[in-house]
Scaffold this motif. Sequence first.
Motif, PDB file in Angstrom:
ATOM      1  N   GLY A 119     -46.276  66.266  47.478  1.00 33.17           N
ATOM      2  CA  GLY A 119     -46.822  65.272  46.526  1.00 33.17           C
ATOM      3  C   GLY A 119     -47.144  64.099  47.663  1.00 33.17           C
ATOM      4  O   GLY A 119     -47.373  64.318  48.565  1.00 33.17           O
ATOM      5  N   GLY A 120     -47.533  62.816  46.815  1.00 34.05           N
ATOM      6  CA  GLY A 120     -47.876  61.858  47.877  1.00 34.05           C
ATOM      7  C   GLY A 120     -48.088  60.475  46.964  1.00 34.05           C
ATOM      8  O   GLY A 120     -47.238  60.492  46.099  1.00 34.05           O
ATOM      9  N   GLY A 121     -49.317  59.912  47.376  1.00 38.70           N
ATOM     10  CA  GLY A 121     -50.395  60.357  48.181  1.00 38.70           C
ATOM     11  C   GLY A 121     -51.234  61.609  47.582  1.00 38.70           C
ATOM     12  O   GLY A 121     -51.177  62.153  46.549  1.00 38.70           O
ATOM     13  N   THR A 122     -52.048  61.988  48.579  1.00 38.54           N
ATOM     14  CA  THR A 122     -52.983  63.276  48.318  1.00 38.54           C
ATOM     15  C   THR A 122     -52.557  64.150  49.409  1.00 38.54           C
ATOM     16  O   THR A 122     -53.159  64.109  50.339  1.00 38.54           O
ATOM     17  N   GLY A 150     -54.208  67.008  43.509  1.00 37.42           N
ATOM     18  CA  GLY A 150     -54.683  65.601  43.147  1.00 37.42           C
ATOM     19  C   GLY A 150     -56.113  65.257  43.134  1.00 37.42           C
ATOM     20  O   GLY A 150     -56.764  65.818  42.333  1.00 37.42           O
ATOM     21  N   ARG A 151     -56.537  64.786  44.103  1.00 38.54           N
ATOM     22  CA  ARG A 151     -57.830  64.118  44.067  1.00 38.54           C
ATOM     23  C   ARG A 151     -59.058  65.144  44.469  1.00 38.54           C
ATOM     24  O   ARG A 151     -59.088  66.017  45.232  1.00 38.54           O
ATOM     25  N   PRO A 152     -59.832  65.299  43.317  1.00 40.77           N
ATOM     26  CA  PRO A 152     -60.875  66.630  43.360  1.00 40.77           C
ATOM     27  C   PRO A 152     -61.848  66.151  44.827  1.00 40.77           C
ATOM     28  O   PRO A 152     -62.415  67.178  45.141  1.00 40.77           O
ATOM     29  N   PHE A 175     -51.328  59.753  52.272  1.00 41.30           N
ATOM     30  CA  PHE A 175     -52.428  59.239  52.385  1.00 41.30           C
ATOM     31  C   PHE A 175     -53.280  59.712  51.220  1.00 41.30           C
ATOM     32  O   PHE A 175     -53.175  60.582  50.665  1.00 41.30           O
ATOM     33  N   CYS A 176     -54.640  58.730  50.873  1.00 45.01           N
ATOM     34  CA  CYS A 176     -55.576  59.058  49.889  1.00 45.01           C
ATOM     35  C   CYS A 176     -56.817  58.644  50.559  1.00 45.01           C
ATOM     36  O   CYS A 176     -57.050  57.857  51.322  1.00 45.01           O
ATOM     37  N   PRO A 177     -57.888  59.177  49.847  1.00 43.15           N
ATOM     38  CA  PRO A 177     -59.315  58.878  50.216  1.00 43.15           C
ATOM     39  C   PRO A 177     -59.783  57.438  49.931  1.00 43.15           C
ATOM     40  O   PRO A 177     -60.268  56.927  50.766  1.00 43.15           O
ATOM     41  N   SER A 178     -59.186  56.812  48.862  1.00 45.52           N
ATOM     42  CA  SER A 178     -59.293  55.331  48.547  1.00 45.52           C
ATOM     43  C   SER A 178     -58.142  55.119  47.643  1.00 45.52           C
ATOM     44  O   SER A 178     -57.362  56.036  47.187  1.00 45.52           O
ATOM     45  N   ILE A 179     -57.717  53.848  47.466  1.00 44.86           N
ATOM     46  CA  ILE A 179     -56.582  53.413  46.668  1.00 44.86           C
ATOM     47  C   ILE A 179     -57.184  52.927  45.095  1.00 44.86           C
ATOM     48  O   ILE A 179     -57.916  52.310  44.844  1.00 44.86           O
ATOM     49  N   CYS A 180     -56.461  54.072  44.358  1.00 47.42           N
ATOM     50  CA  CYS A 180     -56.779  53.881  42.977  1.00 47.42           C
ATOM     51  C   CYS A 180     -56.194  52.450  42.667  1.00 47.42           C
ATOM     52  O   CYS A 180     -55.155  51.838  42.895  1.00 47.42           O
ATOM     53  N   LEU A 181     -56.959  51.723  41.362  1.00 46.95           N
ATOM     54  CA  LEU A 181     -56.699  50.385  41.035  1.00 46.95           C
ATOM     55  C   LEU A 181     -55.256  50.086  40.432  1.00 46.95           C
ATOM     56  O   LEU A 181     -54.449  49.085  40.585  1.00 46.95           O
ATOM     57  N   TYR A 182     -54.616  51.181  39.771  1.00 47.21           N
ATOM     58  CA  TYR A 182     -53.591  51.363  39.371  1.00 47.21           C
ATOM     59  C   TYR A 182     -52.177  51.858  40.228  1.00 47.21           C
ATOM     60  O   TYR A 182     -51.302  51.987  39.735  1.00 47.21           O
ATOM     61  N   CYS A 183     -52.684  52.073  41.384  1.00 49.83           N
ATOM     62  CA  CYS A 183     -51.733  52.748  42.240  1.00 49.83           C
ATOM     63  C   CYS A 183     -50.296  52.024  42.376  1.00 49.83           C
ATOM     64  O   CYS A 183     -50.526  50.861  43.214  1.00 49.83           O
ATOM     65  N   SER A 184     -49.372  52.483  42.422  1.00 51.27           N
ATOM     66  CA  SER A 184     -47.991  51.979  42.846  1.00 51.27           C
ATOM     67  C   SER A 184     -47.262  52.732  43.621  1.00 51.27           C
ATOM     68  O   SER A 184     -46.276  52.472  44.064  1.00 51.27           O
ATOM     69  N   PHE A 185     -48.033  53.726  44.378  1.00 50.96           N
ATOM     70  CA  PHE A 185     -47.062  54.808  44.991  1.00 50.96           C
ATOM     71  C   PHE A 185     -47.100  54.305  46.858  1.00 50.96           C
ATOM     72  O   PHE A 185     -46.416  55.033  47.592  1.00 50.96           O
ATOM     73  N   GLY A 186     -47.858  53.307  46.760  1.00 51.51           N
ATOM     74  CA  GLY A 186     -47.908  52.954  48.198  1.00 51.51           C
ATOM     75  C   GLY A 186     -48.558  53.972  49.303  1.00 51.51           C
ATOM     76  O   GLY A 186     -47.966  54.015  50.485  1.00 51.51           O
ATOM     77  N   SER A 187     -49.652  54.427  48.736  1.00 54.22           N
ATOM     78  CA  SER A 187     -50.431  55.079  49.474  1.00 54.22           C
ATOM     79  C   SER A 187     -51.120  54.601  50.435  1.00 54.22           C
ATOM     80  O   SER A 187     -51.555  53.279  50.394  1.00 54.22           O
ATOM     81  N   HIS A 188     -51.747  55.281  51.596  1.00 52.39           N
ATOM     82  CA  HIS A 188     -52.695  54.692  52.542  1.00 52.39           C
ATOM     83  C   HIS A 188     -53.822  55.246  52.595  1.00 52.39           C
ATOM     84  O   HIS A 188     -54.248  56.373  52.861  1.00 52.39           O
ATOM     85  N   GLY A 217     -61.529  52.973  40.945  1.00 51.73           N
ATOM     86  CA  GLY A 217     -61.722  52.969  42.401  1.00 51.73           C
ATOM     87  C   GLY A 217     -61.227  54.540  43.033  1.00 51.73           C
ATOM     88  O   GLY A 217     -60.937  54.857  43.895  1.00 51.73           O
ATOM     89  N   ARG A 218     -61.403  55.365  41.744  1.00 54.24           N
ATOM     90  CA  ARG A 218     -61.245  56.881  42.373  1.00 54.24           C
ATOM     91  C   ARG A 218     -62.765  57.409  42.702  1.00 54.24           C
ATOM     92  O   ARG A 218     -63.663  57.701  41.933  1.00 54.24           O
ATOM     93  N   LYS A 219     -62.833  57.518  43.971  1.00 51.12           N
ATOM     94  CA  LYS A 219     -64.221  57.807  44.445  1.00 51.12           C
ATOM     95  C   LYS A 219     -64.706  59.142  44.404  1.00 51.12           C
ATOM     96  O   LYS A 219     -64.831  59.962  45.317  1.00 51.12           O
TER      97      LYS A 219
HETATM   98  S1  SF4 Z   1     -54.679  59.255  44.013  1.00 55.62           S
HETATM   99 FE1  SF4 Z   1     -52.430  58.758  43.359  1.00 55.62          FE
HETATM  100  S2  SF4 Z   1     -51.456  58.125  45.159  1.00 55.62           S
HETATM  101 FE2  SF4 Z   1     -53.604  57.984  45.858  1.00 55.62          FE
HETATM  102  S3  SF4 Z   1     -54.437  55.942  45.407  1.00 55.62           S
HETATM  103 FE3  SF4 Z   1     -54.568  57.217  43.564  1.00 55.62          FE
HETATM  104  S4  SF4 Z   1     -52.758  56.937  42.445  1.00 55.62           S
HETATM  105 FE4  SF4 Z   1     -52.311  56.171  44.286  1.00 55.62          FE
END
Ligand code: SF4
Length: 486
Positions: free
Chosen positions: A224-227, A260-262, A173-186, A297-299
């Motif tokens: 790891g993850g995700g976040t 991960g995400r601050p 799970f992540c708060p938002s999805i980064c433009l370059y994300c390839s991890f299949g996070s939600h 898209g990292r909010k």
């Molecule tokens: S923080 Fe990492 S896992 Fe989450 S959306 Fe961004 S790149 Fe993907």
Amino acid sequence: MSLQFNRRDFEYDVYTLVGAFYPGSRIKTWYEGEEAPEGEFAYYYSINYGQEQITFSMNGPGRSQFACCRLKDAGDRTETKNQLKRLVYRFLSEQTGKELPWGDLTGIRPTKIPMRLLEEGWSNVEIARHMRETYFTSNEKTALAIATANREKALLSQLDVEKGYSLYIGIPFCPSICLYCSFGSHPLKQWGHMMEPYLESLFRELAFISGRMSGRRLNTIYVGGGTPTTLEPPQLERLLSFVQEHFSFEHLKEFTVEAGRPDTITEEKLEVLRNHPVTRISINPQTMNQKTLDLIGRKHTVEETVETFHLARRMGFDNINMDLIVGLPGEGQEEVGATLKAVRELDPDSLTVHSLALKRATRLHLFKDQYEDISFENSEEIMRMTKECAMEMGMGPYYLYRQKNIAGNFENVGYAKVDKAGIYNILIMEEKQTIMAAGSGASTKFVFQQGTRIERVENVKDLKNYVERIDEMLERKRKGMELYGI
Ligand code: SF4
């Protein structure tokens, strides 16, 4: 350009090398006997494997050229592949006037070569000569690979890699999805309701792993993850308590939680981590330029990164990693320089520098037309700047890997201060130890005889499927373990 093969062998290596000499070009591959691809191409390359020799030829604007080499031993695939790559590399290097920093190496784990040779007793000088002559790696990359392999070897010598294993726990799970994300996070907004069912399935998988691996020594844990810090404090507490109750930490060398995400890190969550034997966390800025953070898209803000880092330090975290990405849209030397200056002021314990990889499944790739006016720049100079920054902070390289489609044929490098390296990162790259992985999309890797044989058992990537089919995931693991005699 068109690239024709007369047989299905080593296509990936040749394709990757041609792509590395002509970044951004469209390469159409096809096979002898098939219909030629439609359209006009600037260059027509073809490779012809015979019984005794390989020929590589090119038809281009106003000229044709070819080169060939006699095979030393056609039955030896490794030697044949090396000869083929050397032939293609020399040809393209002459044609383009370029040298590639990693020479003709196309694999994602360049340190495996020096590591194997070190284990066989070769000296650093002998390895350097071998790498330069066999793979044409530059002096700088040769030195980087050898230095990294030496440090990896020293770190791994602290573990009993055969008897031990590592544990990966994925929180997708992540708060938002980064433009370059390839991890299949939600993204949390749409998927937050699945967190509880996900944890239930995850606990079942962890309980299964702990039961089946009770005779082995757990050496490292990586959450790891995700976040992972998208979990609320009580959920994080339940997860870490569950892990502590079900696994023995007697031989544990490292316990990483990728915060991960601050924008997901709070004092309460850090407090939870402090109440468990977590030894290493990651707070990842990726860049310290707000404009880029907004674009990708990292909010979160640059200030949030700085504040959470200071908060973690005040709370006693003495091993904090920071991840950076170079080659981000709109970032050149100036922007990377500003990020490095800000990171140097924070003085983390390790720094992981990623080169942006344009993977197909990312939003950046899907909507690339929208970004065609924005430059994507990475260069030797930028890589050197990151290395110098790491050195100034008292760090040295300890793991590295390359990815397909990586900007400018560069690499990802993990730098760390003494005793602050992430051992799990080495294990995953060097494939020296079994890694039991839990969670959606997690891939368990059974490693035998120091990595000479590897078998994988995969979980489904889709979150809903993982939750609904958890029994099947456990059965896959059980069958795999039975089959491979674990
Ligand atoms: S923080 Fe990492 S896992 Fe989450 S959306 Fe961004 S790149 Fe993907």
